[in-house]
Write a protein that holds these residues in place. Structure first.
Motif, short mmCIF file in Angstrom:
data_model
loop_
_atom_site.label_atom_id
_atom_site.label_comp_id
_atom_site.label_asym_id
_atom_site.label_seq_id
_atom_site.Cartn_x
_atom_site.Cartn_y
_atom_site.Cartn_z
N ALA A 43 0.83 -1.21 0.00
CA ALA A 43 0.00 0.00 0.00
C ALA A 43 0.87 1.26 0.00
O ALA A 43 0.56 2.24 -0.67
N GLY A 44 1.96 1.22 0.71
CA GLY A 44 2.88 2.35 0.72
C GLY A 44 3.52 2.57 -0.64
O GLY A 44 3.71 3.72 -1.07
N ALA A 45 3.83 1.49 -1.34
CA ALA A 45 4.40 1.62 -2.69
C ALA A 45 3.39 2.23 -3.65
O ALA A 45 3.75 3.07 -4.49
N VAL A 46 2.12 1.85 -3.51
CA VAL A 46 1.08 2.42 -4.37
C VAL A 46 0.90 3.90 -4.08
O VAL A 46 0.80 4.72 -5.00
N LEU A 47 0.90 4.28 -2.81
CA LEU A 47 0.79 5.70 -2.45
C LEU A 47 1.99 6.50 -2.94
O LEU A 47 1.85 7.65 -3.38
N LEU A 48 3.16 5.90 -2.90
CA LEU A 48 4.36 6.57 -3.39
C LEU A 48 4.26 6.82 -4.89
O LEU A 48 4.57 7.91 -5.38
N ILE A 49 3.78 5.84 -5.63
CA ILE A 49 3.61 5.99 -7.08
C ILE A 49 2.53 7.02 -7.39
O ILE A 49 2.67 7.81 -8.33
N LEU A 50 1.46 7.06 -6.59
CA LEU A 50 0.40 8.05 -6.80
C LEU A 50 0.85 9.47 -6.49
O LEU A 50 0.26 10.43 -7.00
N SER A 51 1.88 9.65 -5.69
CA SER A 51 2.35 10.99 -5.36
C SER A 51 3.22 11.59 -6.47
O SER A 51 3.36 12.81 -6.54
N LEU A 52 3.79 10.79 -7.33
CA LEU A 52 4.71 11.29 -8.36
C LEU A 52 4.08 12.26 -9.35
O LEU A 52 4.70 13.28 -9.67
N PRO A 53 2.85 12.02 -9.87
CA PRO A 53 2.26 13.02 -10.77
C PRO A 53 2.01 14.38 -10.11
O PRO A 53 2.10 15.41 -10.78
N PHE A 54 1.76 14.38 -8.81
CA PHE A 54 1.55 15.65 -8.12
C PHE A 54 2.85 16.44 -8.03
O PHE A 54 2.86 17.65 -8.16
N PHE A 55 3.97 15.75 -7.84
CA PHE A 55 5.26 16.43 -7.83
C PHE A 55 5.60 16.96 -9.22
O PHE A 55 6.18 18.03 -9.36
N ALA A 56 5.26 16.20 -10.25
CA ALA A 56 5.52 16.66 -11.62
C ALA A 56 4.67 17.89 -11.95
O ALA A 56 5.16 18.83 -12.60
N ALA A 57 3.43 17.92 -11.50
CA ALA A 57 2.58 19.09 -11.74
C ALA A 57 3.07 20.29 -10.94
O ALA A 57 2.97 21.43 -11.40
N ALA A 58 3.62 20.05 -9.76
CA ALA A 58 4.13 21.16 -8.94
C ALA A 58 5.41 21.74 -9.54
O ALA A 58 5.71 22.91 -9.34
N LYS A 59 6.15 20.93 -10.28
CA LYS A 59 7.37 21.44 -10.91
C LYS A 59 7.04 22.44 -12.01
O LYS A 59 7.73 23.43 -12.18
N GLY A 60 5.99 22.18 -12.75
CA GLY A 60 5.56 23.13 -13.78
C GLY A 60 6.25 22.90 -15.11
O GLY A 60 7.18 22.12 -15.24
N GLY A 61 5.79 23.62 -16.11
CA GLY A 61 6.34 23.50 -17.44
C GLY A 61 5.62 24.45 -18.38
O GLY A 61 4.90 25.34 -17.95
N ALA A 62 5.86 24.27 -19.67
CA ALA A 62 5.25 25.14 -20.66
C ALA A 62 4.99 24.37 -21.94
O ALA A 62 5.65 23.37 -22.22
N ARG A 63 4.01 24.82 -22.69
CA ARG A 63 3.72 24.26 -24.01
C ARG A 63 4.35 25.15 -25.06
O ARG A 63 4.46 26.37 -24.88
N TYR A 64 4.75 24.55 -26.18
CA TYR A 64 5.34 25.33 -27.26
C TYR A 64 4.99 24.70 -28.60
O TYR A 64 4.60 23.54 -28.67
N THR A 65 5.13 25.49 -29.64
CA THR A 65 4.92 25.03 -31.01
C THR A 65 6.27 24.83 -31.65
O THR A 65 7.16 25.68 -31.55
N CYS A 66 6.44 23.71 -32.32
CA CYS A 66 7.71 23.41 -32.97
C CYS A 66 7.96 24.39 -34.11
O CYS A 66 7.11 24.57 -34.98
N PRO A 67 9.13 25.05 -34.14
CA PRO A 67 9.42 25.98 -35.22
C PRO A 67 9.74 25.27 -36.55
O PRO A 67 9.72 25.90 -37.61
N ASN A 68 9.98 23.98 -36.50
CA ASN A 68 10.33 23.23 -37.71
C ASN A 68 9.09 22.71 -38.44
O ASN A 68 8.94 22.94 -39.64
N CYS A 69 8.19 22.03 -37.71
CA CYS A 69 7.03 21.40 -38.37
C CYS A 69 5.69 22.01 -37.96
O CYS A 69 4.67 21.69 -38.54
#
Length: 108
Positions: A43-69
């Motif tokens: 159960a702890g391993a499942v909770l650990l895996i479920l926490s990873l997307p929240f850390f990825a969302a907290a890190k943040g990012g941006a969308r972009y359009t490819c200048p080539n295609c």
């Protein structure tokens, strides 16, 4: 192949990212607490895996359009200095700018 560069704005550290970070930390603490017993290891391993997307969302990012295609559904995590297009595999350099810097440059 030609060398391409894009400019994206840094994501704000707003309430959504703070909430994702708090949920991720709560799930991580719960996973560590549950995994103290032999029965709770899975159960702890499942909770650990479920926490990873929240850390990825907290890190943040941006969308972009490819200048080539012109492919529009590309994303880059905050802090990365290069990315590659999902469609054409073009290696692209990423320049991060602050929103406050962008506004001051447009006024001048």
């Amino acid at each position: 192949m030609e060398y391409k560069t894009i400019t994206v704005t840094k994501p704000r550290f707003g309430i959504g990212r703070i909430l994702c970070l708090l949920v991720g930390l709560f799930l991580l603490a719960s996973a560590l607490l549950v995994s103290l017993t032999i029965i709770g290891i899975f159960a702890g391993a499942v909770l650990l895996i479920l926490s990873l997307p929240f850390f990825a969302a907290a890190k943040g990012g941006a969308r972009y359009t490819c200048p080539n295609c012109g492919y529009q559904k590309n994303g880059v995590a905050y802090g990365k200095v290069n990315a590659s297009c999902k469609r054409c595999r073009q290696n692209i350099a990423v320049n991060w700018i602050d929103k406050s810097t962008k506004k001051s440059e447009s006024i001048s």
